[in-house]
Motif scaffolding. Structure first.
Motif, PDB file in Angstrom:
ATOM      1  N   UNK A 211       7.383   8.332 -11.449  1.00 22.65           N
ATOM      2  CA  UNK A 211       6.552   7.756 -10.392  1.00 22.65           C
ATOM      3  C   UNK A 211       7.025   6.332 -10.080  1.00 22.65           C
ATOM      4  N   UNK A 212       7.220   5.550 -11.120  1.00 21.62           N
ATOM      5  CA  UNK A 212       7.702   4.173 -10.911  1.00 21.62           C
ATOM      6  C   UNK A 212       9.104   4.160 -10.294  1.00 21.62           C
ATOM      7  N   UNK A 213       9.947   5.102 -10.714  1.00 24.28           N
ATOM      8  CA  UNK A 213      11.312   5.155 -10.157  1.00 24.28           C
ATOM      9  C   UNK A 213      11.285   5.480  -8.664  1.00 24.28           C
ATOM     10  N   UNK A 214      10.441   6.452  -8.287  1.00 19.56           N
ATOM     11  CA  UNK A 214      10.335   6.813  -6.859  1.00 19.56           C
ATOM     12  C   UNK A 214       9.815   5.633  -6.050  1.00 19.56           C
ATOM     13  N   UNK A 215       8.808   4.924  -6.614  1.00 21.20           N
ATOM     14  CA  UNK A 215       8.262   3.764  -5.909  1.00 21.20           C
ATOM     15  C   UNK A 215       9.318   2.665  -5.800  1.00 21.20           C
ATOM     16  N   UNK A 216      10.157   2.540  -6.817  1.00 24.03           N
ATOM     17  CA  UNK A 216      11.203   1.512  -6.800  1.00 24.03           C
ATOM     18  C   UNK A 216      12.170   1.742  -5.645  1.00 24.03           C
ATOM     19  N   UNK A 217      12.470   3.030  -5.372  1.00 24.85           N
ATOM     20  CA  UNK A 217      13.371   3.331  -4.243  1.00 24.85           C
ATOM     21  C   UNK A 217      12.816   2.778  -2.945  1.00 24.85           C
TER      22      UNK A 217
ATOM     23  N   UNK B 200       0.803  -1.233   0.000  1.00 29.09           N
ATOM     24  CA  UNK B 200       0.000   0.000   0.000  1.00 29.09           C
ATOM     25  C   UNK B 200       0.835   1.283   0.000  1.00 29.09           C
ATOM     26  N   UNK B 201       2.003   1.236   0.603  1.00 27.75           N
ATOM     27  CA  UNK B 201       2.835   2.442   0.648  1.00 27.75           C
ATOM     28  C   UNK B 201       3.264   2.883  -0.758  1.00 27.75           C
ATOM     29  N   UNK B 202       3.436   1.919  -1.650  1.00 26.09           N
ATOM     30  CA  UNK B 202       3.804   2.272  -3.024  1.00 26.09           C
ATOM     31  C   UNK B 202       2.639   2.961  -3.730  1.00 26.09           C
ATOM     32  N   UNK B 203       1.422   2.451  -3.493  1.00 26.30           N
ATOM     33  CA  UNK B 203       0.248   3.067  -4.111  1.00 26.30           C
ATOM     34  C   UNK B 203       0.073   4.495  -3.601  1.00 26.30           C
ATOM     35  N   UNK B 204       0.277   4.674  -2.283  1.00 20.10           N
ATOM     36  CA  UNK B 204       0.153   6.016  -1.691  1.00 20.10           C
ATOM     37  C   UNK B 204       1.201   6.964  -2.267  1.00 20.10           C
ATOM     38  N   UNK B 205       2.406   6.453  -2.439  1.00 21.19           N
ATOM     39  CA  UNK B 205       3.484   7.271  -3.005  1.00 21.19           C
ATOM     40  C   UNK B 205       3.126   7.702  -4.429  1.00 21.19           C
ATOM     41  N   UNK B 206       2.638   6.743  -5.221  1.00 21.45           N
ATOM     42  CA  UNK B 206       2.258   7.056  -6.604  1.00 21.45           C
ATOM     43  C   UNK B 206       1.143   8.098  -6.635  1.00 21.45           C
ATOM     44  N   UNK B 207       0.154   7.936  -5.753  1.00 16.96           N
ATOM     45  CA  UNK B 207      -0.958   8.899  -5.690  1.00 16.96           C
ATOM     46  C   UNK B 207      -0.450  10.293  -5.368  1.00 16.96           C
ATOM     47  N   UNK B 208       0.472  10.352  -4.421  1.00 21.25           N
ATOM     48  CA  UNK B 208       1.025  11.648  -4.010  1.00 21.25           C
ATOM     49  C   UNK B 208       1.726  12.350  -5.162  1.00 21.25           C
ATOM     50  N   UNK B 209       2.492  11.586  -5.927  1.00 18.51           N
ATOM     51  CA  UNK B 209       3.241  12.183  -7.042  1.00 18.51           C
ATOM     52  C   UNK B 209       2.282  12.669  -8.136  1.00 18.51           C
TER      53      UNK B 209
END
Ligand code: 13P
Ligand code: 13P
Ligand code: MG
Ligand code: MG
Ligand code: MG
Length: 362
Positions: A73-79, A23-32
């Protein structure tokens, strides 16, 4: 003015194994995406271990800024995925850096640009543990089979039929078939979904885009095992296009698709809600989710999570029964895919090791 719908997806790390997205990845993507001035609207979701970015904007298809936004977005989530040591973190990001267009860099992409109608219902289909050819049979049913789509028979706006753009993923070429006249010719090709994929469908009389899919072969691009493509598909509905229920109907019969465990098995495509889209048994069976939206000046009103409906319970039960039957064959074809379709295999290594033990037959 025209609106563009871009659906861009990637597996950048599974939680747990290849089953879902943290879920944290989905939240990060939403934020971006929420912070981007480029978008009119967006919806971030997942199917299994794939993150799907559903975006609307007025920048047209192949828009470098939109593709870059998805890439970043995918790169930030990858981190974050790497920090959490999620499984296969960064799996679908094949390139080290973004270079103008996201095509060929790993993430899957389906985009369409059109003039919004008075009412614009669209469905975004998203699958996990399978390949783009999985859409061939349902697209054929939606746009060419009167036993599925009664509109082909009784709606004067559909009666002339549709144009199907088919891609040869091995030789990188395309051809357009006009249906119903060329149905039999087209079926020769799309019946081989590992190679020939329906990329787009157009309304024959108006030339309007009706459906478009992400067609690529991740393993052909990467040259090694990188999981399955886990494709997406956008379908416009009603008034000259299939009704919503006609677009959903093909999934009531779970057809066999390639993918599942280690991308190397044949199994039924099970229609599920987002909440149920966590491939589990033998990393599967393969899943498909359908989210409906009413577009209004680019705003995505929705989603309606269609396969959450009890009318798809029987399809899930049938898929489970087929899954059990297919599993009973273990490592034997046709449950295991035939050699050319195996994503990764011990065949070269084992063949090499025992090659001197093969004796010539005369
Ligand atoms: P309604 O009367 O519920 O709008 O149904 C119209 C229709 O065409 C259903 O396919
Ligand atoms: P994904 O393509 O969904 O990551 O699946 C890979 C796999 O090997 C499943 O067993
Ligand atoms: Mg994965
Ligand atoms: Mg996946
Ligand atoms: Mg994959």
């Amino acid at each position: 003015s025209k609106v563009t719908v871009s659906v861009i997806k990637a597996d950048i790390g599974g939680f747990v194994g290849h089953s879902s997205v943290h879920p944290e990845l989905l939240e990060t993507a939403r934020g971006i995406l929420a912070g981007s001035p480029l978008l009119i609207d967006f919806h971030v979701t997942h199917v299994g271990d794939d993150i799907n970015l559903i975006m609307t904007h007025d920048g047209g298809k192949d828009n470098g800024e939109i593709h870059q936004l998805a890439w970043e977005t995918f790169s930030s989530c990858t981190k974050i995925a790497k920090k959490m040591k999620l499984y296969g973190a960064g799996q679908d990001l094949l390139a080290d850096a973004f270079s103008g267009n996201i095509k060929g860099l790993g993430p899957g992409l389906a985009e369409m640009e059109f003039e919004e109608r008075n009412s614009e219902p669209i469905i975004v289909f998203m699958a996990d543990k399978t390949e783009p050819g999985a859409w061939n049979l349902p697209l054929y049913k939606m746009f060419a089979d009167p036993f599925n789509t009664i509109g082909l028979v009784i709606d004067p706006k559909m009666h002339k039929g549709f144009l199907f753009e088919v891609h040869d993923l091995i030789e990188n070429k395309k051809i357009t078939f006009s249906c119903p006249e060329e149905l039999y010719d087209m079926l020769v090709f799309i019946g081989a979904p590992g190679r020939y994929c329906i990329k787009s469908v157009y309304h024959k009389e108006t030339g309007e885009i009706a459906a478009t899919s992400s067609t690529q072969r991740l393993n052909l691009m990467a040259g090694r095992y990188v999981g399955k493509d886990d494709p997406v598909l956008i379908v416009r509905c009603q008034s000259g296009f299939p009704a919503v229920g006609e677009a959903l109907e093909p999934f009531a019969n779970p057809h066999l698709v390639s993918g599942w465990m280690r991308g190397s098995h044949s199994g039924p495509l099970m229609p599920v809600s987002v909440a149920q889209s966590n491939p589990t048994r033998f990393d599967g069976p393969p899943r498909v989710v359908a989210l409906g939206f009413q577009l209004s000046d680019g705003k995505l009103h929705g989603p309606q999570d269609f396969f959450a409906d009890p009318s798809y319970d029987l399809a899930r039960q049938k898929a489970n029964e087929i899954a059990s039957y297919m599993r009973s064959m273990g490592p034997f074809e046709p449950h295991r895919l035939h050699l050319e379709e195996m994503e990764y295999t011990t065949m070269p290594e084992v063949s090499k090791r025992i090659k001197d033990r093969f004796e010539k037959l005369r």
